[in-house]
Design an enzyme around this catalytic site. Structure first.
Site, PDB file in Angstrom:
ATOM      1  N   ASP A 129       0.864  -1.169   0.000  1.00  0.00           N
ATOM      2  CA  ASP A 129       0.000   0.000   0.000  1.00  0.00           C
ATOM      3  C   ASP A 129       0.907   1.226   0.000  1.00  0.00           C
ATOM      4  O   ASP A 129       2.112   1.124   0.267  1.00  0.00           O
ATOM      5  CB  ASP A 129      -0.890  -0.035   1.253  1.00  0.00           C
ATOM      6  CG  ASP A 129      -1.726   1.220   1.408  1.00  0.00           C
ATOM      7  OD1 ASP A 129      -2.399   1.610   0.442  1.00  0.00           O
ATOM      8  OD2 ASP A 129      -1.676   1.819   2.497  1.00  0.00           O
ATOM      9  N   ASP A 185      -0.206   5.179   0.974  1.00  0.00           N
ATOM     10  CA  ASP A 185      -0.447   6.129   2.070  1.00  0.00           C
ATOM     11  C   ASP A 185      -0.525   5.398   3.412  1.00  0.00           C
ATOM     12  O   ASP A 185      -1.342   4.489   3.581  1.00  0.00           O
ATOM     13  CB  ASP A 185      -1.759   6.887   1.839  1.00  0.00           C
ATOM     14  CG  ASP A 185      -1.730   7.725   0.576  1.00  0.00           C
ATOM     15  OD1 ASP A 185      -1.001   8.716   0.546  1.00  0.00           O
ATOM     16  OD2 ASP A 185      -2.437   7.369  -0.387  1.00  0.00           O
ATOM     17  N   ASP A 195      -1.593  -1.033   5.870  1.00  0.00           N
ATOM     18  CA  ASP A 195      -1.928  -0.491   7.193  1.00  0.00           C
ATOM     19  C   ASP A 195      -3.426  -0.425   7.464  1.00  0.00           C
ATOM     20  O   ASP A 195      -3.827  -0.139   8.593  1.00  0.00           O
ATOM     21  CB  ASP A 195      -1.362   0.927   7.339  1.00  0.00           C
ATOM     22  CG  ASP A 195      -2.142   1.953   6.508  1.00  0.00           C
ATOM     23  OD1 ASP A 195      -2.225   1.779   5.276  1.00  0.00           O
ATOM     24  OD2 ASP A 195      -2.669   2.912   7.099  1.00  0.00           O
TER      25      ASP A 195
END
Length: 227
Positions: free
Chosen positions: A9, A11, A171
Protein backbone atom coordinates in the site's frame (compact mmCIF):
# COMPACT_ATOMS: atom_id res chain seq x y z
CA UNK A 1 10.95 -21.41 -7.50
CA UNK A 2 10.69 -17.63 -7.95
CA UNK A 3 10.35 -15.39 -4.92
CA UNK A 4 6.95 -13.82 -4.26
CA UNK A 5 6.29 -10.25 -5.35
CA UNK A 6 5.84 -7.89 -2.39
CA UNK A 7 2.89 -5.53 -2.98
CA UNK A 8 2.76 -2.41 -0.82
CA UNK A 9 0.00 0.00 0.00
CA UNK A 10 1.16 3.63 -0.34
CA UNK A 11 -0.45 6.13 2.07
CA UNK A 12 0.29 5.16 5.65
CA UNK A 13 2.44 2.20 4.60
CA UNK A 14 5.28 3.26 2.32
CA UNK A 15 5.02 6.99 2.82
CA UNK A 16 3.76 9.23 5.60
CA UNK A 17 1.55 11.35 3.36
CA UNK A 18 -0.81 12.62 6.07
CA UNK A 19 0.78 16.09 6.46
CA UNK A 20 0.29 17.01 2.78
CA UNK A 21 -3.11 15.32 2.45
CA UNK A 22 -4.47 17.09 5.52
CA UNK A 23 -2.91 20.46 4.64
CA UNK A 24 -4.61 20.24 1.24
CA UNK A 25 -7.92 19.21 2.81
CA UNK A 26 -7.96 22.22 5.11
CA UNK A 27 -6.76 24.54 2.34
CA UNK A 28 -9.68 23.63 0.06
CA UNK A 29 -12.09 23.86 3.00
CA UNK A 30 -10.79 27.34 3.82
CA UNK A 31 -11.22 28.36 0.17
CA UNK A 32 -14.90 27.42 0.47
CA UNK A 33 -15.33 29.10 3.84
CA UNK A 34 -15.59 25.75 5.63
CA UNK A 35 -14.00 25.05 9.04
CA UNK A 36 -10.81 22.98 9.23
CA UNK A 37 -10.54 19.39 10.43
CA UNK A 38 -8.07 18.64 13.22
CA UNK A 39 -4.94 16.76 12.21
CA UNK A 40 -5.62 13.74 14.42
CA UNK A 41 -9.23 13.47 13.26
CA UNK A 42 -8.29 13.81 9.59
CA UNK A 43 -5.43 11.30 9.86
CA UNK A 44 -7.87 8.47 10.49
CA UNK A 45 -9.90 9.48 7.40
CA UNK A 46 -7.07 8.68 4.98
CA UNK A 47 -6.92 5.49 2.99
CA UNK A 48 -9.74 5.13 0.49
CA UNK A 49 -8.84 7.95 -1.90
CA UNK A 50 -9.42 11.70 -2.14
CA UNK A 51 -13.18 11.80 -2.56
CA UNK A 52 -13.87 9.64 0.52
CA UNK A 53 -11.44 11.84 2.46
CA UNK A 54 -13.41 14.92 1.46
CA UNK A 55 -16.72 13.28 2.33
CA UNK A 56 -15.45 12.12 5.71
CA UNK A 57 -14.07 15.57 6.46
CA UNK A 58 -17.40 17.17 5.61
CA UNK A 59 -19.43 14.57 7.48
CA UNK A 60 -17.34 15.06 10.61
CA UNK A 61 -18.55 18.65 10.64
CA UNK A 62 -22.16 17.85 9.78
CA UNK A 63 -21.85 19.25 6.26
CA UNK A 64 -23.40 17.70 3.16
CA UNK A 65 -22.68 19.19 -0.26
CA UNK A 66 -24.67 18.57 -3.46
CA UNK A 67 -22.80 16.29 -5.86
CA UNK A 68 -21.80 19.10 -8.29
CA UNK A 69 -20.25 21.10 -5.41
CA UNK A 70 -18.49 18.01 -4.08
CA UNK A 71 -17.10 17.31 -7.56
CA UNK A 72 -15.82 20.89 -7.81
CA UNK A 73 -14.19 20.55 -4.39
CA UNK A 74 -12.64 17.27 -5.50
CA UNK A 75 -11.13 18.82 -8.61
CA UNK A 76 -9.77 21.76 -6.63
CA UNK A 77 -8.25 19.31 -4.13
CA UNK A 78 -6.52 17.28 -6.86
CA UNK A 79 -5.00 20.39 -8.45
CA UNK A 80 -3.73 21.75 -5.13
CA UNK A 81 -2.51 18.40 -3.84
CA UNK A 82 -0.61 17.57 -7.03
CA UNK A 83 1.28 20.86 -6.68
CA UNK A 84 2.21 20.11 -3.05
CA UNK A 85 2.30 16.32 -3.06
CA UNK A 86 5.74 15.95 -1.51
CA UNK A 87 6.16 19.15 0.49
CA UNK A 88 6.47 17.20 3.73
CA UNK A 89 5.55 13.59 2.79
CA UNK A 90 8.44 11.21 3.44
CA UNK A 91 9.08 7.44 3.47
CA UNK A 92 8.56 5.86 6.87
CA UNK A 93 11.75 5.24 8.89
CA UNK A 94 13.71 2.20 7.81
CA UNK A 95 11.87 1.73 4.50
CA UNK A 96 14.80 2.42 2.17
CA UNK A 97 17.15 0.09 4.05
CA UNK A 98 14.49 -2.66 4.08
CA UNK A 99 13.90 -2.33 0.32
CA UNK A 100 17.66 -2.40 -0.30
CA UNK A 101 18.05 -5.60 1.71
CA UNK A 102 15.05 -7.33 0.12
CA UNK A 103 16.13 -6.28 -3.37
CA UNK A 104 19.59 -7.70 -2.70
CA UNK A 105 17.91 -10.97 -1.72
CA UNK A 106 16.13 -11.05 -5.10
CA UNK A 107 12.65 -9.73 -4.25
CA UNK A 108 10.63 -7.44 -6.53
CA UNK A 109 8.08 -4.85 -5.46
CA UNK A 110 4.76 -3.37 -6.58
CA UNK A 111 2.40 -0.70 -5.29
CA UNK A 112 -1.32 -1.45 -4.93
CA UNK A 113 -3.07 1.66 -3.67
CA UNK A 114 -6.48 3.32 -3.68
CA UNK A 115 -4.75 6.59 -4.53
CA UNK A 116 -5.12 7.57 -8.18
CA UNK A 117 -2.34 6.10 -10.30
CA UNK A 118 -1.01 9.40 -11.65
CA UNK A 119 -0.81 10.89 -8.17
CA UNK A 120 0.91 7.76 -6.88
CA UNK A 121 3.51 7.89 -9.64
CA UNK A 122 4.04 11.63 -9.13
CA UNK A 123 4.56 11.21 -5.39
CA UNK A 124 6.98 8.31 -5.79
CA UNK A 125 8.82 10.14 -8.58
CA UNK A 126 9.36 13.15 -6.35
CA UNK A 127 10.65 10.92 -3.55
CA UNK A 128 12.90 9.00 -5.98
CA UNK A 129 11.09 5.76 -5.20
CA UNK A 130 9.30 4.92 -8.48
CA UNK A 131 12.31 3.09 -9.91
CA UNK A 132 12.05 0.50 -7.13
CA UNK A 133 8.63 -0.81 -8.19
CA UNK A 134 7.82 -3.07 -11.13
CA UNK A 135 4.25 -1.73 -11.16
CA UNK A 136 2.47 1.22 -9.52
CA UNK A 137 -1.29 0.71 -9.67
CA UNK A 138 -4.12 2.83 -8.28
CA UNK A 139 -7.86 2.51 -7.90
CA UNK A 140 -8.29 3.70 -11.49
CA UNK A 141 -5.65 1.47 -13.11
CA UNK A 142 -7.97 -1.51 -13.55
CA UNK A 143 -11.27 0.17 -12.67
CA UNK A 144 -11.57 -1.63 -9.32
CA UNK A 145 -10.30 -0.47 -5.92
CA UNK A 146 -9.17 -2.50 -2.92
CA UNK A 147 -10.55 -4.69 -1.36
CA UNK A 148 -11.61 -6.18 -4.72
CA UNK A 149 -9.05 -9.00 -5.13
CA UNK A 150 -8.74 -8.36 -8.88
CA UNK A 151 -7.01 -5.08 -8.10
CA UNK A 152 -4.24 -6.91 -6.23
CA UNK A 153 -4.03 -9.86 -8.63
CA UNK A 154 -3.71 -7.61 -11.67
CA UNK A 155 -1.11 -5.44 -9.94
CA UNK A 156 1.00 -8.52 -9.18
CA UNK A 157 0.63 -9.78 -12.75
CA UNK A 158 1.61 -6.37 -14.14
CA UNK A 159 4.74 -6.52 -11.99
CA UNK A 160 5.60 -9.87 -13.59
CA UNK A 161 4.66 -11.97 -10.58
CA UNK A 162 2.37 -14.89 -9.91
CA UNK A 163 -0.95 -13.65 -8.46
CA UNK A 164 -1.07 -16.82 -6.35
CA UNK A 165 2.41 -16.16 -4.85
CA UNK A 166 2.70 -12.68 -3.38
CA UNK A 167 2.78 -10.84 -0.08
CA UNK A 168 0.75 -7.73 0.75
CA UNK A 169 2.05 -5.05 3.11
CA UNK A 170 -0.44 -2.48 4.35
CA UNK A 171 -1.93 -0.49 7.19
CA UNK A 172 -5.68 -0.43 6.61
CA UNK A 173 -8.67 -2.74 6.55
CA UNK A 174 -8.81 -2.51 2.75
CA UNK A 175 -5.25 -3.84 2.53
CA UNK A 176 -5.96 -6.80 4.79
CA UNK A 177 -9.24 -7.61 3.09
CA UNK A 178 -7.82 -7.44 -0.43
CA UNK A 179 -5.05 -9.85 0.51
CA UNK A 180 -7.43 -12.20 2.29
CA UNK A 181 -9.88 -12.04 -0.63
CA UNK A 182 -7.02 -12.93 -2.99
CA UNK A 183 -5.88 -15.77 -0.73
CA UNK A 184 -2.52 -14.12 0.02
CA UNK A 185 -0.66 -13.45 3.28
CA UNK A 186 -0.49 -9.92 4.62
CA UNK A 187 1.98 -8.03 6.78
CA UNK A 188 0.48 -5.18 8.80
CA UNK A 189 2.39 -2.05 9.74
CA UNK A 190 0.99 -0.65 12.97
CA UNK A 191 2.15 2.94 12.35
CA UNK A 192 -0.36 3.74 9.61
CA UNK A 193 -3.67 5.59 9.54
CA UNK A 194 -6.35 3.08 10.48
CA UNK A 195 -8.25 4.18 13.61
CA UNK A 196 -8.65 0.53 14.65
CA UNK A 197 -5.83 -1.67 15.96
CA UNK A 198 -4.45 -3.70 13.08
CA UNK A 199 -4.70 -6.87 15.20
CA UNK A 200 -8.47 -6.75 14.67
CA UNK A 201 -8.06 -7.47 10.96
CA UNK A 202 -6.18 -10.74 11.38
CA UNK A 203 -2.93 -10.07 9.51
CA UNK A 204 -0.36 -12.85 9.32
CA UNK A 205 2.42 -10.72 10.83
CA UNK A 206 2.50 -7.25 12.43
CA UNK A 207 5.59 -5.03 12.33
CA UNK A 208 6.20 -1.76 14.13
CA UNK A 209 9.27 -0.66 12.14
CA UNK A 210 10.64 -1.47 8.70
CA UNK A 211 13.70 -3.04 10.32
CA UNK A 212 11.43 -6.06 10.89
CA UNK A 213 10.18 -6.35 7.30
CA UNK A 214 12.93 -8.58 5.82
CA UNK A 215 12.45 -11.13 8.59
CA UNK A 216 8.67 -11.09 8.18
CA UNK A 217 8.99 -11.55 4.41
CA UNK A 218 11.42 -14.44 4.89
CA UNK A 219 9.00 -16.14 7.26
CA UNK A 220 6.09 -15.91 4.80
CA UNK A 221 8.29 -16.94 1.85
CA UNK A 222 9.23 -20.09 3.76
CA UNK A 223 5.54 -20.88 4.13
CA UNK A 224 5.10 -20.64 0.33
CA UNK A 225 7.95 -23.11 -0.07
CA UNK A 226 6.05 -25.67 2.02
CA UNK A 227 2.98 -25.58 -0.22
Amino acid sequence: MSLPIIAFDLDGTLVDTAPDLIATLNWVFAERGLPPVTYEEARSMIGAGVKPLLKRGLTAQGITLPEPELEALYNTYLERYAAHIADTSRPFPGLIAALDRLEADGYSFAVATNKLEWLSVKLLDELDLSRRFKAICGQDTFGVPKPNPEMLRKTIAKAGGDPARAIMVGDSEADFRVAQNAGLPVIAVDFGYTPRPVQEFGPDIIISHYDALPGAVAELTAQFAKV
